[in-house]
Design a protein around this motif. Structure first.
Motif, PDB file in Angstrom:
ATOM      1  N   VAL A  53     -32.511  14.220 129.700  1.00  7.81           N
ATOM      2  CA  VAL A  53     -32.393  15.467 130.439  1.00  7.81           C
ATOM      3  C   VAL A  53     -31.285  15.328 131.481  1.00  7.81           C
ATOM      4  CG1 VAL A  53     -34.860  15.879 130.107  1.00  7.81           C
ATOM      5  CG2 VAL A  53     -34.038  15.095 132.315  1.00  7.81           C
ATOM      6  N   PHE A  54     -30.699  16.476 131.779  1.00 12.73           N
ATOM      7  CA  PHE A  54     -29.585  16.527 132.728  1.00 12.73           C
ATOM      8  C   PHE A  54     -29.936  17.549 133.799  1.00 12.73           C
ATOM      9  CE2 PHE A  54     -28.124  14.990 128.710  1.00 12.73           C
ATOM     10  CZ  PHE A  54     -27.261  13.961 129.025  1.00 12.73           C
ATOM     11  N   LEU A  91     -31.608  16.741 123.754  1.00 11.49           N
ATOM     12  CA  LEU A  91     -30.880  16.816 125.013  1.00 11.49           C
ATOM     13  C   LEU A  91     -31.280  18.107 125.725  1.00 11.49           C
ATOM     14  CD1 LEU A  91     -27.274  15.816 123.805  1.00 11.49           C
ATOM     15  CD2 LEU A  91     -29.143  14.318 124.479  1.00 11.49           C
ATOM     16  N   TYR A  92     -31.729  17.970 126.953  1.00 11.24           N
ATOM     17  CA  TYR A  92     -32.204  19.123 127.710  1.00 11.24           C
ATOM     18  C   TYR A  92     -31.424  19.254 129.019  1.00 11.24           C
ATOM     19  CZ  TYR A  92     -36.168  18.512 124.545  1.00 11.24           C
ATOM     20  OH  TYR A  92     -36.953  18.368 123.430  1.00 11.24           O
ATOM     21  N   VAL A  93     -31.103  20.486 129.348  1.00 10.25           N
ATOM     22  CA  VAL A  93     -30.394  20.750 130.599  1.00 10.25           C
ATOM     23  C   VAL A  93     -31.198  21.781 131.396  1.00 10.25           C
ATOM     24  CG1 VAL A  93     -28.280  21.686 131.616  1.00 10.25           C
ATOM     25  CG2 VAL A  93     -28.143  20.247 129.585  1.00 10.25           C
ATOM     26  N   GLU A  94     -31.294  21.544 132.685  1.00 15.83           N
ATOM     27  CA  GLU A  94     -32.033  22.492 133.525  1.00 15.83           C
ATOM     28  C   GLU A  94     -31.138  23.672 133.894  1.00 15.83           C
ATOM     29  OE1 GLU A  94     -34.650  22.401 137.606  1.00 15.83           O
ATOM     30  OE2 GLU A  94     -32.580  21.731 137.604  1.00 15.83           O
ATOM     31  N   LYS A  95     -31.656  24.875 133.665  1.00 22.74           N
ATOM     32  CA  LYS A  95     -30.859  26.087 133.879  1.00 22.74           C
ATOM     33  C   LYS A  95     -30.432  26.231 135.345  1.00 22.74           C
ATOM     34  CE  LYS A  95     -30.638  30.982 132.767  1.00 22.74           C
ATOM     35  NZ  LYS A  95     -30.037  31.392 134.031  1.00 22.74           N
ATOM     36  N   ALA A  96     -31.344  25.979 136.253  1.00 28.68           N
ATOM     37  CA  ALA A  96     -31.030  26.165 137.674  1.00 28.68           C
ATOM     38  C   ALA A  96     -29.885  25.246 138.109  1.00 28.68           C
ATOM     39  CB  ALA A  96     -32.273  25.906 138.527  1.00 28.68           C
ATOM     40  N   SER A  97     -29.863  24.039 137.542  1.00 28.00           N
ATOM     41  CA  SER A  97     -28.790  23.100 137.897  1.00 28.00           C
ATOM     42  C   SER A  97     -27.441  23.604 137.397  1.00 28.00           C
ATOM     43  CB  SER A  97     -29.074  21.722 137.300  1.00 28.00           C
ATOM     44  OG  SER A  97     -30.275  21.194 137.806  1.00 28.00           O
ATOM     45  N   MET A  98     -27.445  24.189 136.172  1.00 30.36           N
ATOM     46  CA  MET A  98     -26.195  24.757 135.652  1.00 30.36           C
ATOM     47  C   MET A  98     -25.777  25.965 136.485  1.00 30.36           C
ATOM     48  SD  MET A  98     -25.701  24.468 131.578  1.00 30.36           S
ATOM     49  CE  MET A  98     -26.981  25.599 131.081  1.00 30.36           C
ATOM     50  N   ASP A  99     -26.729  26.854 136.743  1.00 29.40           N
ATOM     51  CA  ASP A  99     -26.430  28.074 137.504  1.00 29.40           C
ATOM     52  C   ASP A  99     -25.831  27.731 138.867  1.00 29.40           C
ATOM     53  OD1 ASP A  99     -27.396  29.550 135.438  1.00 29.40           O
ATOM     54  OD2 ASP A  99     -29.315  30.069 136.393  1.00 29.40           O
ATOM     55  N   ALA A 100     -26.423  26.751 139.524  1.00 30.24           N
ATOM     56  CA  ALA A 100     -25.982  26.404 140.881  1.00 30.24           C
ATOM     57  C   ALA A 100     -24.544  25.905 140.894  1.00 30.24           C
ATOM     58  CB  ALA A 100     -26.906  25.341 141.477  1.00 30.24           C
ATOM     59  N   VAL A 114     -31.578  24.507 126.794  1.00 25.09           N
ATOM     60  CA  VAL A 114     -31.642  24.859 128.216  1.00 25.09           C
ATOM     61  C   VAL A 114     -33.076  25.220 128.573  1.00 25.09           C
ATOM     62  CG1 VAL A 114     -30.789  26.410 130.012  1.00 25.09           C
ATOM     63  CG2 VAL A 114     -29.260  25.661 128.181  1.00 25.09           C
ATOM     64  N   LEU A 115     -33.605  24.582 129.610  1.00 25.33           N
ATOM     65  CA  LEU A 115     -34.987  24.826 130.039  1.00 25.33           C
ATOM     66  C   LEU A 115     -34.999  25.336 131.467  1.00 25.33           C
ATOM     67  CD1 LEU A 115     -36.730  21.520 128.835  1.00 25.33           C
ATOM     68  CD2 LEU A 115     -36.551  23.684 127.594  1.00 25.33           C
ATOM     69  N   ASP A 116     -35.985  26.183 131.779  1.00 31.88           N
ATOM     70  CA  ASP A 116     -36.146  26.520 133.189  1.00 31.88           C
ATOM     71  C   ASP A 116     -36.931  25.385 133.864  1.00 31.88           C
ATOM     72  OD1 ASP A 116     -38.942  26.940 132.979  1.00 31.88           O
ATOM     73  OD2 ASP A 116     -38.657  29.055 132.477  1.00 31.88           O
ATOM     74  N   ALA A 121     -40.505  20.595 133.939  1.00 36.94           N
ATOM     75  CA  ALA A 121     -41.633  19.862 134.533  1.00 36.94           C
ATOM     76  C   ALA A 121     -42.689  19.549 133.483  1.00 36.94           C
ATOM     77  CB  ALA A 121     -42.245  20.679 135.673  1.00 36.94           C
ATOM     78  N   ASN A 122     -42.958  20.526 132.611  1.00 38.94           N
ATOM     79  CA  ASN A 122     -43.942  20.292 131.549  1.00 38.94           C
ATOM     80  C   ASN A 122     -43.497  19.190 130.605  1.00 38.94           C
ATOM     81  OD1 ASN A 122     -45.657  22.268 132.509  1.00 38.94           O
ATOM     82  ND2 ASN A 122     -44.773  23.887 131.219  1.00 38.94           N
ATOM     83  N   LEU A 123     -42.201  19.220 130.266  1.00 36.49           N
ATOM     84  CA  LEU A 123     -41.657  18.202 129.368  1.00 36.49           C
ATOM     85  C   LEU A 123     -41.773  16.815 130.002  1.00 36.49           C
ATOM     86  CD1 LEU A 123     -40.099  17.908 126.633  1.00 36.49           C
ATOM     87  CD2 LEU A 123     -37.992  18.004 127.974  1.00 36.49           C
ATOM     88  N   MET A 124     -41.483  16.742 131.291  1.00 30.95           N
ATOM     89  CA  MET A 124     -41.587  15.448 131.991  1.00 30.95           C
ATOM     90  C   MET A 124     -43.027  14.945 131.995  1.00 30.95           C
ATOM     91  SD  MET A 124     -38.996  15.796 135.197  1.00 30.95           S
ATOM     92  CE  MET A 124     -37.211  15.724 134.929  1.00 30.95           C
ATOM     93  N   ALA A 125     -43.958  15.877 132.165  1.00 32.25           N
ATOM     94  CA  ALA A 125     -45.373  15.494 132.243  1.00 32.25           C
ATOM     95  C   ALA A 125     -45.881  14.920 130.915  1.00 32.25           C
ATOM     96  CB  ALA A 125     -46.211  16.701 132.655  1.00 32.25           C
ATOM     97  N   GLU A 126     -45.212  15.272 129.816  1.00 32.67           N
ATOM     98  CA  GLU A 126     -45.630  14.779 128.491  1.00 32.67           C
ATOM     99  C   GLU A 126     -45.171  13.347 128.216  1.00 32.67           C
ATOM    100  OE1 GLU A 126     -43.826  17.267 125.577  1.00 32.67           O
ATOM    101  OE2 GLU A 126     -44.960  19.067 126.157  1.00 32.67           O
ATOM    102  N   GLN A 127     -44.252  12.825 129.036  1.00 28.75           N
ATOM    103  CA  GLN A 127     -43.610  11.556 128.703  1.00 28.75           C
ATOM    104  C   GLN A 127     -44.491  10.350 129.028  1.00 28.75           C
ATOM    105  OE1 GLN A 127     -40.565  11.722 127.137  1.00 28.75           O
ATOM    106  NE2 GLN A 127     -40.919  13.935 127.274  1.00 28.75           N
TER     107      GLN A 127
END
Lengths: 133, 119
Positions: A53-54, A91-100, A114-116, A121-127
């Motif tokens: 994730v990025f 490969l996952y990118v956080e939308k807020a980070s791109m927007d900012a 692209v994930l919100d 957070a949900n994806l991280m919790a699964e790891q």
């Protein structure tokens, strides 16, 4: 090799865990992104369920048109395009980070999901294992 | 519980290796096991016996060595990160060994938790 290591070697065969590598830093300025990428490539040899994730400045690791000549360091941005060859395709990118940072998917050198922030957070919790730099 | 640890920062410059050490020691005291500590990025600088802190300060390197001696903790220094920073077998403090990044991934697979310390 210690007794504890012998102990650790038991039952390790065939285990598949969810590994997530969280890239939070710009590609240059510190070595975290480059050395982090080296761990990801090695992890491919262990047949684990790997995702990257990025977030934050980590999204800059994926931007097109990097040119490091002026700072005289290695340009490793093309390595991200080689990840597919290592079967690292999540490969996952956080939308807020791109927007900012005024970035969109069109600015990136690889295909990403692209994930919100809540989805991230949900994806991280699964790891099972999260390694972050 | 089996707890693997990754240390990503150098000693003295950053608190990460102090915190990692204290975490490891206390986890062991509480009955957990810490089979391996993996040193990556500037964390490889935790392993050199050339370190000579002032006498009134803690010795971060010797502390790791003692943890290895007392509890069999496997202190692994990443070969690639070490070579970049001049860490070779000749200057390793007792209890440390140099190996590959696979040792980090293996710790992640085989331990119940992998806890990372660094920025």
């Amino acid at each position: 090799m210690s007794d504890m290591m012998d102990d650790m070697d038991e039952g390790g065969e065939g285990v598949v865990k969810k590994f997530m590598f969280v890239n939070r830093k710009a590609p240059h300025g510190t070595i975290y992104a480059l050395e982090g990428l080296e761990v990801v490539l090695i992890s491919a040899a262990f047949d684990q369920d790997v995702s990257m994730v990025f977030v934050d400045d980590g999204v800059y690791e994926l931007i097109k048109g990097v040119n490091t000549k002026g700072i005289e360091v290695k340009d490793f941005s093309k390595t991200y395009r080689a990840l597919e060859g290592y079967d690292i395709e999540k490969l996952y990118v956080e939308k807020a980070s791109m927007d900012a940072r005024g970035l969109t998917e069109d600015d990136l050198i690889v295909d990403v999901t692209v994930l919100d922030s809540a989805e991230m957070a949900n994806l991280m919790a699964e790891q099972d294992v999260v390694i972050s730099y | 519980m089996k707890i693997g640890i990754m240390v990503s920062e150098g000693p003295y410059n950053h608190q990460a290796s102090d915190t990692a050490y204290l975490f490891a020691r206390n986890a062991i005291e509480k009955g957990h096991s810490v089979p391996r500590v993996f040193f990556y990025h500037d964390g490889v600088n935790n392993s050199t016996k050339l370190t000579q802190p002032p006498q009134d300060d803690r010795n971060v390197v010797n502390r790791w060595s003692k943890l290895a001696e007392d509890h069999g903790v496997d202190l692994v220094v990443c070969v690639a990160a070490g070579m970049r920073r001049g860490i070779t077998d000749d200057i390793l403090a007792p209890g440390f060994r140099i190996s590959g990044l696979g040792q980090l991934v293996e710790a992640g697979i085989q331990c119940d938790r992998l806890v990372t310390f660094g920025d």
